[in-house]
Design a protein around this motif. Structure first.
Motif, PDB file in Angstrom:
ATOM      1  N   GLY A 204       0.531  -0.763  -0.667  1.00  0.00           N
ATOM      2  CA  GLY A 204      -0.119   0.259  -0.235  1.00  0.00           C
ATOM      3  C   GLY A 204       0.718   1.581   0.314  1.00  0.00           C
ATOM      4  O   GLY A 204       1.940   1.576   0.297  1.00  0.00           O
ATOM      5  N   GLY A 205       0.226   2.403  -0.198  1.00  0.00           N
ATOM      6  CA  GLY A 205       1.552   3.741  -0.354  1.00  0.00           C
ATOM      7  C   GLY A 205       1.316   4.097   0.945  1.00  0.00           C
ATOM      8  O   GLY A 205       2.509   4.832   0.676  1.00  0.00           O
ATOM      9  N   THR A 206       0.899   3.587   1.891  1.00  0.00           N
ATOM     10  CA  THR A 206       2.062   4.160   3.089  1.00  0.00           C
ATOM     11  C   THR A 206       3.474   3.668   3.005  1.00  0.00           C
ATOM     12  O   THR A 206       4.223   4.023   3.616  1.00  0.00           O
ATOM     13  CB  THR A 206       1.183   3.804   4.125  1.00  0.00           C
ATOM     14  OG1 THR A 206       0.059   4.885   4.707  1.00  0.00           O
ATOM     15  CG2 THR A 206       2.333   3.678   5.782  1.00  0.00           C
ATOM     16  N   PHE A 207       2.935   2.347   2.190  1.00  0.00           N
ATOM     17  CA  PHE A 207       4.718   1.425   3.010  1.00  0.00           C
ATOM     18  C   PHE A 207       5.522   1.953   1.668  1.00  0.00           C
ATOM     19  O   PHE A 207       7.198   2.064   1.852  1.00  0.00           O
ATOM     20  CB  PHE A 207       4.348   0.082   3.302  1.00  0.00           C
ATOM     21  CG  PHE A 207       4.499  -0.908   4.379  1.00  0.00           C
ATOM     22  CD1 PHE A 207       5.242  -0.449   5.711  1.00  0.00           C
ATOM     23  CD2 PHE A 207       3.154  -0.886   4.454  1.00  0.00           C
ATOM     24  CE1 PHE A 207       4.692  -0.896   6.613  1.00  0.00           C
ATOM     25  CE2 PHE A 207       3.164  -1.332   6.044  1.00  0.00           C
ATOM     26  CZ  PHE A 207       3.567  -0.855   6.592  1.00  0.00           C
ATOM     27  N   LYS A 208       4.696   2.296   0.372  1.00  0.00           N
ATOM     28  CA  LYS A 208       5.758   2.780  -0.408  1.00  0.00           C
ATOM     29  C   LYS A 208       6.045   3.802  -0.209  1.00  0.00           C
ATOM     30  O   LYS A 208       7.657   4.456  -0.599  1.00  0.00           O
ATOM     31  CB  LYS A 208       4.259   3.192  -1.629  1.00  0.00           C
ATOM     32  CG  LYS A 208       5.390   3.326  -2.883  1.00  0.00           C
ATOM     33  CD  LYS A 208       4.497   3.182  -4.523  1.00  0.00           C
ATOM     34  CE  LYS A 208       4.867   3.848  -5.425  1.00  0.00           C
ATOM     35  NZ  LYS A 208       3.807   3.533  -6.701  1.00  0.00           N
ATOM     36  N   GLY A 209       5.360   4.849  -0.003  1.00  0.00           N
ATOM     37  CA  GLY A 209       6.113   6.010   0.620  1.00  0.00           C
ATOM     38  C   GLY A 209       6.473   5.974   1.734  1.00  0.00           C
ATOM     39  O   GLY A 209       8.359   7.000   1.521  1.00  0.00           O
ATOM     40  N   ALA A 210       7.181   5.442   2.640  1.00  0.00           N
ATOM     41  CA  ALA A 210       8.097   5.537   3.932  1.00  0.00           C
ATOM     42  C   ALA A 210       9.354   4.618   3.108  1.00  0.00           C
ATOM     43  O   ALA A 210      10.298   5.248   3.609  1.00  0.00           O
ATOM     44  CB  ALA A 210       7.314   4.103   4.538  1.00  0.00           C
ATOM     45  N   PRO A 266       1.571  10.099  10.412  1.00  0.00           N
ATOM     46  CA  PRO A 266       0.913   9.431  10.483  1.00  0.00           C
ATOM     47  C   PRO A 266       0.730   7.615  10.219  1.00  0.00           C
ATOM     48  O   PRO A 266       0.597   7.380  11.182  1.00  0.00           O
ATOM     49  CB  PRO A 266      -0.758   9.898  10.227  1.00  0.00           C
ATOM     50  CG  PRO A 266       0.057  11.144   9.793  1.00  0.00           C
ATOM     51  CD  PRO A 266       1.371  11.216   9.606  1.00  0.00           C
ATOM     52  N   GLY A 267       1.195   7.317   8.527  1.00  0.00           N
ATOM     53  CA  GLY A 267       0.586   6.257   8.218  1.00  0.00           C
ATOM     54  C   GLY A 267       2.168   5.284   8.921  1.00  0.00           C
ATOM     55  O   GLY A 267       1.840   4.372   9.324  1.00  0.00           O
ATOM     56  N   LEU A 268       3.090   6.259   8.745  1.00  0.00           N
ATOM     57  CA  LEU A 268       4.730   5.406  10.116  1.00  0.00           C
ATOM     58  C   LEU A 268       4.717   5.442  11.029  1.00  0.00           C
ATOM     59  O   LEU A 268       4.575   4.156  11.982  1.00  0.00           O
ATOM     60  CB  LEU A 268       5.490   6.269   9.393  1.00  0.00           C
ATOM     61  CG  LEU A 268       6.135   6.458   8.013  1.00  0.00           C
ATOM     62  CD1 LEU A 268       7.662   8.193   7.648  1.00  0.00           C
ATOM     63  CD2 LEU A 268       7.291   5.519   8.296  1.00  0.00           C
ATOM     64  N   ILE A 269       3.538   5.740  11.943  1.00  0.00           N
ATOM     65  CA  ILE A 269       3.275   5.759  13.124  1.00  0.00           C
ATOM     66  C   ILE A 269       2.597   5.240  13.477  1.00  0.00           C
ATOM     67  O   ILE A 269       3.286   3.383  13.979  1.00  0.00           O
ATOM     68  CB  ILE A 269       2.624   6.918  13.703  1.00  0.00           C
ATOM     69  CG1 ILE A 269       3.698   8.145  14.263  1.00  0.00           C
ATOM     70  CG2 ILE A 269       2.473   6.382  15.850  1.00  0.00           C
ATOM     71  CD1 ILE A 269       2.711   9.731  14.182  1.00  0.00           C
ATOM     72  N   ILE A 270       1.608   4.355  12.640  1.00  0.00           N
ATOM     73  CA  ILE A 270       0.878   3.347  12.892  1.00  0.00           C
ATOM     74  C   ILE A 270       2.027   2.030  12.824  1.00  0.00           C
ATOM     75  O   ILE A 270       2.112   1.289  13.020  1.00  0.00           O
ATOM     76  CB  ILE A 270      -0.433   2.780  11.924  1.00  0.00           C
ATOM     77  CG1 ILE A 270      -1.668   3.914  12.225  1.00  0.00           C
ATOM     78  CG2 ILE A 270      -1.323   1.649  11.698  1.00  0.00           C
ATOM     79  CD1 ILE A 270      -2.810   4.262  11.473  1.00  0.00           C
TER      80      ILE A 270
END
Length: 302
Positions: A204-210, A266-270
């Protein structure tokens, strides 16, 4: 055949075109718009502005599909519209105004499609799969190539951003508030209380961006897909409001996560909370997920 798939997510609305020949699946192209549907939820109700945004994008996608005579098409939606109190009415209006039938997939189905898509080309036959979306987070534990446990949690990058963050980047106190809710929500998932995994496959997008931000900050190759979980906390702290973002760090954000500057932390915090909870040492980003899982499960098996 050519197959069009539209994924109405909580943060982005995407269309992907695949060529399917026998059991071979090839993605030819994809288009996306960062709409942020989850931000249009007020007291659990999807607002008219959010419905109008979705209709605008879907009409554009439908015109593209008609121009190239792509008739095999499926459109589905996930947490933002699924969890809305007016879900049926909102989806019905979008269908009427666009002419596209829309399937509302459940959290359980989303987790299953995530697993099928992400593990299709992975060598590991056991592990933990996580998809952090805009309004929900799916977790799948699997062994011997089969799902052992799965859950969809009502936390996501855009939901956290909308609820807690008042500036472009979160403050230390806002990060802590998001972390506390993530820990409490995960703590209530008793089925995963004894799960321990040294590695996580993230989609998903959070991990792609991370991964993109991680590679830039820690000077890794641009195509690196592995992240040390222990570095996530420092990565988050580097991009909090109090840290004082300089020109170089601003340029890094704009270059690596232009569409997710406001939601990546915020996604990285999760992700950080999940990694700590499951004693994870390494996270591997996978580019396949719910859309590919749908094709493998619902198209190739028909």
């Amino acid at each position: 055949m050519l197959y069009g798939m539209i994924d109405i997510g909580s943060n982005t609305v995407r269309m992907a075109i695949y060529r399917i020949e026998g059991t071979h699946v090839e993605m030819l192209m994809k288009k996306k718009h960062t709409v942020g549907l989850a931000a249009y939820l007020r007291d659990g109700v999807m607002q008219q502005q959010g419905i109008d945004k979705a209709v605008e994008i879907l009409k554009e996608f439908r015109a593209f599909l008609l121009a190239f005579n792509i008739t095999h098409v499926v459109a589905f939606t996930t947490a933002a519209l699924r969890n809305a109190k007016n879900s049926a009415a909102a989806v019905g209006e979008i269908e009427r105004r666009t002419g596209l039938p829309i399937r509302v997939i459940t959290g359980d189905e989303e987790a299953t499609y995530d697993f099928i898509g992400a593990t299709h080309d992975l060598n590991e036959d056991a592990g933990l799969l996580i998809d952090i979306g805009g309004a929900s987070t799916e977790i799948v534990s699997y062994s011997a190539g089969k799902i052992e446990q799965k859950i969809s949690l009502p936390i996501g990058s855009l939901v956290f951003r909308t609820k807690y963050v008042h500036g472009m980047l979160p403050t230390k106190a806002e990060c802590e508030a998001m972390r506390e809710e993530a820990e409490a929500t995960l703590g209530a998932a008793t089925a995963f209380a004894d799960v321990r995994e040294a590695s996580i496959a993230g989609i998903g997008g959070t991990f792609k961006g991370a991964a993109a931000l991680y590679n830039a900050l820690y000077e890794q190759p641009i195509d690196n897909v592995k992240m040390e979980a222990a570095r996530l906390k420092a990565l988050i702290e580097r991009f909090t409001d109090e840290h004082g973002i300089n020109e170089a760090m601003t340029a890094m954000l704009m270059k690596t996560v232009p569409d997710r500057i406001h939601t990546v932390i915020p996604g990285l915090i999760i992700a950080e909370v999940l990694a700590a909870r499951f004693h994870c040492k390494e996270i591997t980003y996978s580019d396949s997920g719910v859309r590919e899982g749908y094709i493998y499960s619902e198209v190739l098996n028909k």
